[in-house]
Design a protein around this motif. Structure first.
Motif, PDB file in Angstrom:
ATOM      1  N   VAL A  47      84.306  57.880  57.485  1.00 37.64           N
ATOM      2  CA  VAL A  47      83.457  58.868  56.823  1.00 37.64           C
ATOM      3  C   VAL A  47      82.625  59.629  57.834  1.00 37.64           C
ATOM      4  CG1 VAL A  47      81.716  59.209  55.073  1.00 37.64           C
ATOM      5  CG2 VAL A  47      83.434  57.486  54.765  1.00 37.64           C
TER       6      VAL A  47
ATOM      7  N   TRP B 151      76.293  57.480  56.381  1.00 35.81           N
ATOM      8  CA  TRP B 151      77.382  56.519  56.547  1.00 35.81           C
ATOM      9  C   TRP B 151      77.427  55.914  57.937  1.00 35.81           C
ATOM     10  CZ3 TRP B 151      81.126  54.960  52.901  1.00 35.81           C
ATOM     11  CH2 TRP B 151      80.968  55.536  51.652  1.00 35.81           C
TER      12      TRP B 151
ATOM     13  N   PHE C 277      79.564  48.524  54.162  1.00 35.73           N
ATOM     14  CA  PHE C 277      79.770  48.512  55.611  1.00 35.73           C
ATOM     15  C   PHE C 277      80.369  47.209  56.122  1.00 35.73           C
ATOM     16  CE2 PHE C 277      76.317  51.651  55.088  1.00 35.73           C
ATOM     17  CZ  PHE C 277      77.066  52.741  55.466  1.00 35.73           C
TER      18      PHE C 277
ATOM     19  N   SER D 141      82.634  52.932  57.479  1.00 39.63           N
ATOM     20  CA  SER D 141      81.732  53.807  58.216  1.00 39.63           C
ATOM     21  C   SER D 141      82.455  54.812  59.109  1.00 39.63           C
ATOM     22  CB  SER D 141      80.792  52.945  59.040  1.00 39.63           C
ATOM     23  OG  SER D 141      79.995  53.756  59.831  1.00 39.63           O
TER      24      SER D 141
ATOM     25  N   MET E 109      74.841  54.221  47.291  1.00 44.14           N
ATOM     26  CA  MET E 109      75.101  53.357  48.446  1.00 44.14           C
ATOM     27  C   MET E 109      74.044  52.285  48.569  1.00 44.14           C
ATOM     28  SD  MET E 109      76.212  56.257  51.129  1.00 44.14           S
ATOM     29  CE  MET E 109      76.348  55.220  52.555  1.00 44.14           C
TER      30      MET E 109
END
Lengths: 493, 272, 133, 121, 81, 191, 504, 95
Positions: free
Chosen positions: G282, G323, G273, G279, G263
């Motif tokens: 998750v 996340w 994002f 976001s 990420m």
């Protein structure tokens, strides 16, 4: 006001903690073990005492242990309020240690080493809470205290204590994790700090509904304060051996609860902030309800310690009420009550324990005429009871007096009414005990008229605390000064 | 389970189809994959590593570190089969064959009552006579196969192949020996201890070459640092050769270990 | 329509790899026999290898071994990148094949072990045996 | 189209025809044993012919290397000529030991599904 | 140039794969799986990945099949699907 | 406890190859198989390698050494002076064999492509016995049979007995035929 | 030349190989070899961490080839931290597990250590590498060794659990590999930094999206995020103790590390994002994982199983935190990698000690354990408190950051789930404590009523003899328990000096 | 010549398809084995043909050689199974 950096607060916290391994390792030599307990307790008390002059001079002692996040370190800060509480707790620890020797040996209890060890841990946590500089540290010690007292509460390791222990944990941990932790993080999220400060940490970032919710989360979250409806752990916890009930459930644990609430009200929200939203009334209302209901329940309890427990619940709410009055006198009264109630209530618990040790009885209906058999104990009981009711010549009168003044100052007649009513109720559930102990017909008496007190180690402590209660009526200055200074810090400064 | 499988397959397939729509056409010389790094490898590798086989150059030098772990994976697999299946418990039943007559004896007791030697032989439960034709042909072929395997190992940087392939072929030749004769012949010839040590040693050769390069002041696996010892000429190719030999050793041993353990359920007595 | 046809024809390798992979995946999830599952696993891994090798393929290029007199002295000649297939995916896939065969070996060993213990390789029967205990 | 090319083409095509025969034989023959005949023999010769053809083709740029490569191809041929009958034998032996009964003309085509005969040796 | 072979072999591969997982006999699966590996090897060769083809030939067609047969030898040929 | 299992097991010995050479002779000649194997291996290496760089040559020598050292007993379990003769005669045998093979294959092709194939073929299993003794001889004959007209060797016994599957009558009748004589001649076993 | 990044990986590998030889020659030599190699690796890792803290990220080119062509090791704060963690835990566990290994695999302990070292090599490599494909190979080496070790455990179910793990693990790894393939086809590179530089130019690409999804799902499968967790409980519960103690704390955590690495260092915040805005979904998955893990854990009767479901629950913490899409959440997730590894390690150490003495660890078997194994239980209690999130244990502080992050992101459901899970864990552990604390009293000691008449004269319970696990295990447990508190107290330092410099 | 090779190769593919028929539908396992063996022999040639198409036949010879050998091993192993285990028909095997 000066900030003095000193390691003393940390030492005061650590001293009983450090002695724990020694206690464990000397488990086969009870006398050595007890000796160490006294040594540690004394050192602790002296350390606390040595800080007193500094505080009385208007200074504060700070010490930062580690930095966690900006505004939320693990740090100590000794201010008058904390000082007062620490003084009470550390002083009573010595007394209680002595008492527990008498009690535990008198009853031949098992697991004494475990008992003293966790006792030491609990008192460390209490002092830590008293000296906390911010909410995070306070929460830390609050949790440690909760967990450290669990083995004490369930000391007997039987089915009964298992149930009680479960209830104890459910309430204490449930509320602290479920309410205090989110509330704390919410605060931090909004303000970026958790430091206690006289003016509060919110400066207009909070709307009234949010503030109300947050305040209630704190008030109910510190369930150790016994605010209804989160009170029922306290009577349940009375299955513990009496020294535990005495120190922890009259002084350390419950007082940490109310202490935390007072801290939050004064240090996090700030008196002015709360008054501007008129949120004091909300808390005060809850406290009053608790006071009245618990006193009423106490009337109907037959088990000595349970009656004391309900009494405690009511008395704790006095303190909350005092803080919630948001007036200088009221806050002073609340603070003073921490000390006064502590000495009074611990005496009562000691008495209950002494009676149990001497006679094995724990129900009030079985204690008719006991005054003849245990006169010293019951005299001490009288003094303690007077202090709780708030009658002169005991310390309890002083604090209650200030509370009454506070209600007048805040012009809250309802609260005045509550205070007076509850005092009457207090009298109603204490006086019959005393009455039946001494003034019963010989036929009713359940004991022979022969003085047969509990072991000396039990009696001495309760005499000491009773005396202190008595003395405090005449010399409340140390605590009064501390309280006044604290209030000045919250309101004036 | 079938339905779950079907749903998962459909979902995954859909996802992949979606991702494939945008890929460059198959064999497009201008796709990023064929231009970004590969050009560098193709144009520079021969010069830098002196190995005409680009795959080997990348495998054993540029990405030699990957290959080291690949070998370690193989080693791990061999060890795994040993750990999982090897059965040291003594057999309960013994089978013997009287050599002159071919009569089979079955001894159900744990104690060894029959002395093996010239007359009696240890046999397996499922023993069948091995086939003369297969045996003879394999006997003749196996040495040639082995020299071929070694050739493949040694010529990793000129032609396809290398340590892994050569090792597998060598291993198969030993497996063939076991199949055409029987397992005991192999185990007698190539003992378990030898295989175990050899598999470790193979990887150790690889890692050792890297580690010594490090000790000589270079980065890990930097064959160029051997120049003071072996001379500048073809030093990287030489390093690759050493590495390939290590891989070959390890792979050979591991293939045999896996085979023996699987086929005899870890008892090392009977097999295919 | 022609575009669609182009799309299909240009990338048939990729489409077919997806088909292959889904066969493997389905076998891994849907089949009841452990060894069948293993075969599915191997097909699945091979499909990925197919994908990678397809990435490496370059039309009009030859295998990634430099032509010449076994390399010596061939460095003088100019090596054109377009003449050789991308070696990198091949390298990666060599590793992947090795890994897959190692996994396969271990899984086979486990199957043998399971069979020794339970005398079956069917998943439902295994589950039954386990729940019996 | 020089002579080498013709030889190569001839060998390749003849090899291909052998292979074709093998493939058709495998499909057409009635039972396992008779299928082995085309599979074992025709394929062997097919490989021989085709590899030989390619070996010859390889020689059209004559050099030592090319010669050695052709030699290698002949190695393949030798190898196949040794291994293929062995493999065939092995398979047929397996069929016998496993108890598969051969098809005979008298018993007709439904023999394959009959009871396997225990075959011991 | 070689795409027809490529396509044809790919089709074979898929046939083999489907057959390998649907045959109701594990030894048959083993053998078909060997065939699958042969095809794969050819496919790599067609795509110019000689080293991969070599590895696949040695691993997939040879050793893997032998392991497979060995495992089937030690377990059972029976399968329900 | 001990039960003799006299089940139908063949009385042959898989571990010991039946050389006619006694133990003492083996020890005396143990170096020769090694050397010959070594030379053979190195020759193979040269064909395979096609590269005469010193490094690779030396690697080849080492490799040949390894193979010869560990596996020379596979190639020559017993070595006698006859081997050279065998080799020469065998070389002469091969062209004949190839012609036979091609003949066989045309025969088979005819069968395979014949539309009424099933009427032409008539599979048989026939047994016959030869007096071949050495493994090599047995194997050579067996493989030759497999490669030539319509016959496949099913099993052989170590006593020289053969079981053969023949695709049709003519093939069956031709056995063992001249091939046996030739093979026996190669190995000097035509008693 | 600073070779420490390589040494961290090479030392255990060399150790494994030498031990592999030693296992056949002199079996007793394997243990010291293993110990020494892990010790060296740990020292090198500490050295890396110090270097990183002083002078920033270290770059190390394997075989001396510069990054896009060669394989690069890039050690930054995150790597170095996790490396120290892994090598430290591996070392400590080896110290602690000597007796357990002797007990469980008596005749092949040498090979056990070899496998153990290979597992550590894999983990360490996964953490150090800066190359996407290298990561795959190392994941496989880790997986392969853990498959084996798990099968070595429980006689009845170890093999089945392991085979299931193989199937799912291979799917996970293959998905990751496929994702790397899609990245490669789009960028032509495998180096993380190189790829990261190219990604912003192709954010609209559907191929990249698929690559991302495949990689992440692959990693999720490997880390056992809730619906994909089915392999984990059996696998970890049936593993042999000496191995369960290391695989349970480290394996999933390393996979979380891989996720964070992908990420942060490959796809980048912006892509995940801003472009994809994944976001919310998750974080909800994380929430569900937390709750589901906790609730299933509550229903377990076996202590080991319970622990494994707690791991599932903790994975939810880290995935959700990572996340959340803000710095605080990521900080919390990274901090929790460290903390959770330590916590789980302590828990499994304690459980391992119990297994050593008790064999079976159904919760009902634990009666009277406080009296029997006070030190073990002491460690267990601290670890449990850490999981619950009681200050000053480290579990509290990562939870603190996670909740703060949740508040900042407005993901109140996630914060609520965190709190609820704390409560669930509290219930869970006190259930165990009660059994350990209360049960022996029911048998034979007649302590049903409050007053203690009729006790032994000395006033102590002498009936239960103390039967502790091996000294090494106990000492290790003590060290780890103390470190739980120390790390907790210094989490501020860790965040300031290591995590924040890495994130910025 | 390339076209010729290509067509031969395609033809071989077709023949492979015919062998594949035996592989897929062979009534017994051994029939499948025959099919695989036949495919294997064609593959050897096909490999060399591909080599010729790439004009790099020297590189493909190695593969073909290895291939021929390993095919042999696989077939021997599979048939060796029946030397030790009875029962040929599918699904009839039960122990």
């Amino acid at each position: 006001m000066e900030l003095i950096t000193s390691i003393k607060p940390l030492l005061a916290v650590l001293v009983t903690l450090l002695v724990m391994p020694v206690l464990v390792s000397s488990s086969n030599k009870p006398n050595v073990r007890e000796g160490w307990t006294f040594v540690a307790g004394t050192i602790k008390f002296l350390l606390v005492l040595s800080m007193l002059p500094v505080i009385l001079d208007g200074n504060q002692i700070v010490f930062t242990l580690v930095k966690i996040a900006p505004g939320a370190d693990i740090a100590f800060r000794v201010d008058p309020l904390g000082m007062m509480f620490a003084l009470v707790a550390s002083a009573l620890y010595i007394v209680t240690s002595m008492y527990s020797i008498g009690y535990m040996r008198g009853l031949n209890e098992h697991g004494q080493t475990r008992f003293v060890t966790f006792f030491a841990l609990a008192i460390s946590a209490t002092i830590g809470a008293a000296f906390s500089a911010n909410l995070l540290t306070l929460y830390l010690f609050y949790e440690i205290l909760s967990l450290a007292t669990y083995p004490l509460v369930t000391h007997h390791q039987d089915a009964n204590s298992r149930v009680s222990g479960r209830r104890y944990l459910t309430f204490i941990l449930g509320t602290s994790i479920g309410l205090v932790l989110p509330a704390m993080i919410w605060c931090y999220h909004i303000t970026g700090t958790l430091e206690f400060s006289g003016a509060g940490i919110f400066s207009g970032q909070l709307s009234k509904p949010h503030a109300t919710v947050l305040l209630l989360m704190f008030v109910f979250g510190f369930a150790k304060a016994g605010i209804m409806p989160f009170h029922s752990w306290l009577p349940a916890a009375m299955v513990a051996p009496t020294p535990v009930s005495a120190l922890l459930h009259a002084v350390a644990v419950v007082k940490v609860g109310v202490f935390s609430i007072v801290r939050v009200i004064t240090g996090i929200f700030g008196i002015e902030f709360l008054s501007s939203f008129e949120l004091g009334a909300v808390v005060a209302g809850i406290a009053s309800v608790t006071i009245l209901v618990s006193s009423a329940i106490a009337l109907s309890q037959d088990e000595f310690k349970r009656r004391l427990a309900y009494s405690t619940i009511g008395q704790l709410s006095y303190i909350v009420l005092g803080a919630a009055l948001l007036s200088p006198k009221g806050v002073t009264g609340g603070m003073l009550h921490i000390a006064m109630h502590a000495f009074g209530k611990i005496t009562l618990f000691f008495c209950a324990g002494a009676i149990f040790v001497a006679t094995g009885r724990k129900y009030l209906s079985q204690m008719v005429g006991i005054g003849y058999r245990m006169p010293v104990t019951m005299t001490a009981f009288l003094i303690g009871a007077l202090s709780i009711i708030g009658l002169p010549p005991t310390g309890g009168f002083i604090s209650k007096w200030y509370l009454v003044l506070g209600t007048l100052e805040g012009d809250q007649m309802v609260m005045l009414f509550v205070l007076l009513t509850s005092s009457l109720l207090n009298a109603a559930y204490f006086m019959p005990i005393f009455y039946r102990a001494f003034f019963c017909t010989p036929e009713e008496a359940m004991f022979e008229r022969k003085v047969d007190e509990a072991p000396l180690m039990c009696v001495i402590p309760l005499v000491i605390t009773a005396l202190i209660s008595f003395v405090l009526f005449f010399a409340p200055q140390p605590f009064l000064n501390l309280a006044a200074m604290a209030v000045k810090g919250f309101i004036g400064g | 389970m079938k339905l779950v499988g079907f749903i998962i397959v459909c979902l995954t397939g859909g996802l992949l189809l979606y991702g494939t729509g945008e890929l460059p056409a198959w064999g497009d010389p201008n796709s990023p994959a064929s231009t970004h790094l590969s050009d560098d490898y193709i144009t520079l590798a021969l010069e830098q590593t002196e190995a005409p086989n680009l795959v080997t150059a990348v495998l054993a030098d540029y990405r030699g570190f990957d290959t080291m772990f690949e070998t370690a994976v193989v080693f791990c697999a061999g060890l795994a089969c040993f750990l999982l299946l090897r059965d040291f418990r003594p057999k309960k039943d013994h089978y013997y064959r009287h050599v002159p007559t071919g009569v089979m004896l079955h001894v159900k007791n744990e104690a060894r009552t029959v002395r093996t030697g010239r007359e009696f032989e240890d046999m397996d439960r499922e023993w069948v006579p091995s086939d003369t034709i297969i045996k003879t042909v394999c006997r003749i072929l196996i040495p040639f196969i082995q020299i071929y395997a070694l050739y493949v190992v040694a010529h990793g940087d000129f032609s396809p192949g290398g340590g892994f392939q050569g090792g597998v072929i060598f291993g198969s030749s030993l497996i063939l020996l076991a199949i055409s004769y029987n397992l005991k012949t192999l185990v007698k010839r190539v003992t378990e201890k030898f295989l175990g040590v050899f598999s470790s040693l193979g990887v150790l050769v690889y890692v050792g070459i890297g580690a010594i390069a490090m000790a000589l002041g270079g980065n890990f696996l930097d064959y160029g640092k051997y120049a003071p010892i072996f001379g500048e000429h073809h030093i990287r190719a030489l390093g690759m050769l050493g590495v390939e030999i290590g891989v070959g050793m390890a792979v050979t041993a591991v293939m045999v270990i896996i085979y023996i353990n699987i086929v005899s359920e870890g008892r090392h007595d009977e097999g295919l | 329509m022609p575009e669609l046809l182009d799309l299909i024809v240009d990338k048939y390798n990729y489409w077919l790899y997806i088909v292959l992979m889904m066969i493997g995946l389905y076998a891994m999830i849907g089949k009841n026999n452990l060894i069948k599952k293993l075969v599915g696993m191997n097909i699945f891994q091979t499909a990925i290898i197919l994908f990678y090798v397809s990435i490496g393929y370059k039309k009009g290029a030859t295998i990634p071994i430099i032509q010449g007199d076994h390399g010596h002295g061939a460095a003088d000649a100019v090596i054109k990148a377009a003449d050789y297939i991308n070696p990198l995916p091949h390298v990666l896939m060599l590793t992947a094949i090795v890994v897959s065969v190692a996994t396969f070996g271990v899984a086979m060993a486990l199957c043998v072990k399971i069979y020794q213990r339970y005398q079956t390789l069917e998943e439902d029967e295994l589950r039954m045996r386990l729940s019996e205990k | 189209m020089n002579i080498i090319d013709i030889i190569v083409a001839f060998l390749l095509v003849s090899g291909f025809i052998f292979f074709l025969g093998g493939a058709i034989g495998i499909i057409r023959m009635p039972d396992f044993y008779s299928r082995l005949h085309p599979a074992g023999k025709l394929d062997t010769l097919g490989i021989g012919a085709m590899v030989a053809g390619l070996a010859v083709y390889n020689l059209h740029h004559f050099s030592l290397t090319a010669l050695l490569v052709s030699g290698k191809m002949l190695l393949i041929v030798f190898f196949v000529f040794m291994s293929s009958p062995t493999a065939t034998h092995s398979i047929v032996d397996a069929g016998m030991r496993a108890g598969l009964r051969p098809w005979t003309r008298k018993e007709g085509a439904n023999m394959e599904q009959s009871e396997p005969r225990k075959e011991e040796n | 140039m070689s795409w027809p072979i490529d396509l044809v072999i790919l089709t074979f591969v898929i046939f083999c794969a489907i057959a390998a997982i649907s045959v109701r006999d594990l030894l048959g699966t083993a053998i078909l799986f060997g065939a699958y590996s042969f095809m794969m090897c050819l496919l790599w060769a067609v795509m110019g990945a000689v080293d991969v083809a070599f590895t696949e030939a040695s691993v997939g067609a040879g050793v893997s099949t032998v392991f497979f047969v060995a495992a089937v030898f030690r377990t059972s040929r029976r399968t329900k699907d | 406890m001990t039960d003799a299992n006299t089940g139908a097991r063949s009385p042959e010995n898989p571990l010991k190859t039946k050389g006619k050479v006694s133990l003492g002779q083996e020890e005396k000649q143990s170096f020769a198989p090694f050397m010959i194997t070594f030379v053979l291996m190195f020759a193979t290496w040269l064909i395979l390698s096609g590269n005469f760089a010193p490094l690779l040559i030396s690697l080849g020598l080492i490799s040949s050494l390894i193979v010869a050292w560990f596996f020379h007993d596979l190639l020559f379990p017993s070595l006698t002076g006859k081997h050279l003769g065998i080799f020469i005669k065998f070389s002469a045998y091969i062209p004949w064999l190839i012609i036979e093979i091609i003949k066989a294959n045309f025969h088979l092709l005819y069968l395979v492509f014949h539309p009424r194939m099933k009427e032409l073929i008539d599979p048989h299993i026939i047994d016959f016995k030869t007096n071949l003794e050495s493994d090599l001889a047995v194997t050579t004959l067996a493989n030759s049979i497999t490669l030539t007209p319509g016959t496949i060797t099913v099993t052989t016994g170590s006593d020289g007995s053969y079981r053969v599957h023949a695709i049709d009558k003519p093939s069956a009748e031709a056995l063992p035929g001249t091939m046996l004589d030739k093979v026996a001649d190669i190995y000097g076993e035509n008693k | 030349m600073n070779n420490y990044p390589a040494i961290v990986v090479i030392a255990p590998l060399l150790g494994a190989l030498f031990a592999g030889v030693a296992a056949w020659v002199e079996d007793r030599a394997t243990y010291p070899i293993a110990l020494a190699s892990l010790g060296i690796a740990a020292a090198a890792a500490v050295n890396d961490l110090i270097t990183v803290m002083i002078s920033g990220p270290i770059q190390y080119n394997m075989a001396g080839w510069a990054p896009p062509m060669g394989i690069e090791y890039r050690i930054d704060g995150l790597n170095a931290l996790v490396l120290v963690l892994i090598t430290g835990i591996a070392f400590l566990n080896l110290v602690a597990s000597y007796k357990n290994v002797q007990q469980e695999t008596p005749d092949r302990s040498g090979s056990f250590y070899v496998m153990y070292l290979l597992f550590v090599v894999g983990l360490v490599g996964v953490v150090s590498t800066g190359d996407l494909f290298n990561l795959y190979v190392l994941i496989e080496i880790t997986s392969l060794s853990s498959y084996t070790m798990i099968a070595l455990g429980d006689k009845d179910r170890g093999a089945i659990a392991s085979l299931n793990y193989i199937f799912i693990g291979v799917i996970g790894a293959s998905f990751y590999l496929l994702g790397v393939g899609y990245i490669y086809i789009k960028t032509g590179s495998l180096n993380m930094a190189d790829v990261a530089a190219m990604i912003p130019a192709m954010t609209e690409s559907s191929t990249l999206l698929v690559a991302f999804i495949l990689c992440i799902i692959g990693v999720w499968i490997k880390m056992a995020l809730f619906p994909l967790h089915v392999w984990l409980p059996n696998a970890y519960a049936f593993a042999p103790v000496g191995f369960a103690r290391i695989v349970a704390p480290l394996m999933t955590k390393v996979m979380v590390y891989v996720m964070v690495r992908l990420m942060v260092s490959v796809f980048g915040y912006d892509y995940i994002f801003t472009t994809l805005s994944l976001s919310d979904g998750v974080v909800w998955m994380g929430t569900i994982a937390i709750l589901a893990g906790g609730i299933i854990a509550l229903s377990q009767k076996n202590l080991k199983k319970m622990m494994t479901y707690i791991i599932v629950c903790e994975i939810g913490y880290m995935v959700g935190g990572a996340w959340l899409g803000n710095e605080l959440g990521m900080t919390g997730a990274i901090l929790h990698i460290v903390n959770d590894a330590l916590m789980t390690f302590a828990l499994f150490l304690a459980v391992g000690n119990m297994v050593y003495k008790l064999d079976r660890v159904d919760i009902t078997d634990l009666q009277g354990l406080f009296a029997k194994m006070p030190w073990t239980m002491g460690g267990f209690v601290i670890a449990a408190f850490s999981i619950v999130g009681v200050p000053p244990t480290c579990g509290f502080f990562s939870k603190w950051y996670l909740i703060l992050g949740a508040f900042e992101a407005g993901a109140y459901h996630f914060a609520a789930a965190l709190l609820v899970s704390s409560l669930i864990c509290a219930v869970l552990f006190f259930k165990v404590f009660e059994v350990c604390f209360f049960e022996p009293m029911s048998e034979g000691h007649g302590h049903g009523d409050d007053h203690g008449h009729g006790h032994d004269s000395h006033g102590e319970h002498a009936a239960v003899a103390i039967e502790e696990a091996p000294v090494a295990s106990v000492i290790t447990l003590a060290v780890v328990s103390v470190s739980l508190i120390v790390v907790g107290l210094y989490s501020g330092t860790i965040v300031d000096r290591i995590i924040l410099p890495f994130l910025n | 010549m390339n076209t010729f090779f290509l067509s031969i190769a395609m033809g071989l593919c077709l023949l492979m398809f015919m062998s594949l028929y035996r592989c897929l539908f062979g009534p017994t396992v051994l029939d499948r084995l025959i099919g695989v063996n036949a495919i294997g022999s064609k593959t050897v040639v096909l490999l060399l043909l591909i080599g010729c198409l790439y004009e790099r036949v020297d590189m493909f010879v190695d593969i073909a050689l290895a291939y021929a050998f390993l095919n042999f091993v696989a077939v021997i192993a599979a048939s060796r199974y029946f030397h030790k285990r009875k029962g040929l028909y599918e699904e009839s095997f039960n122990d």
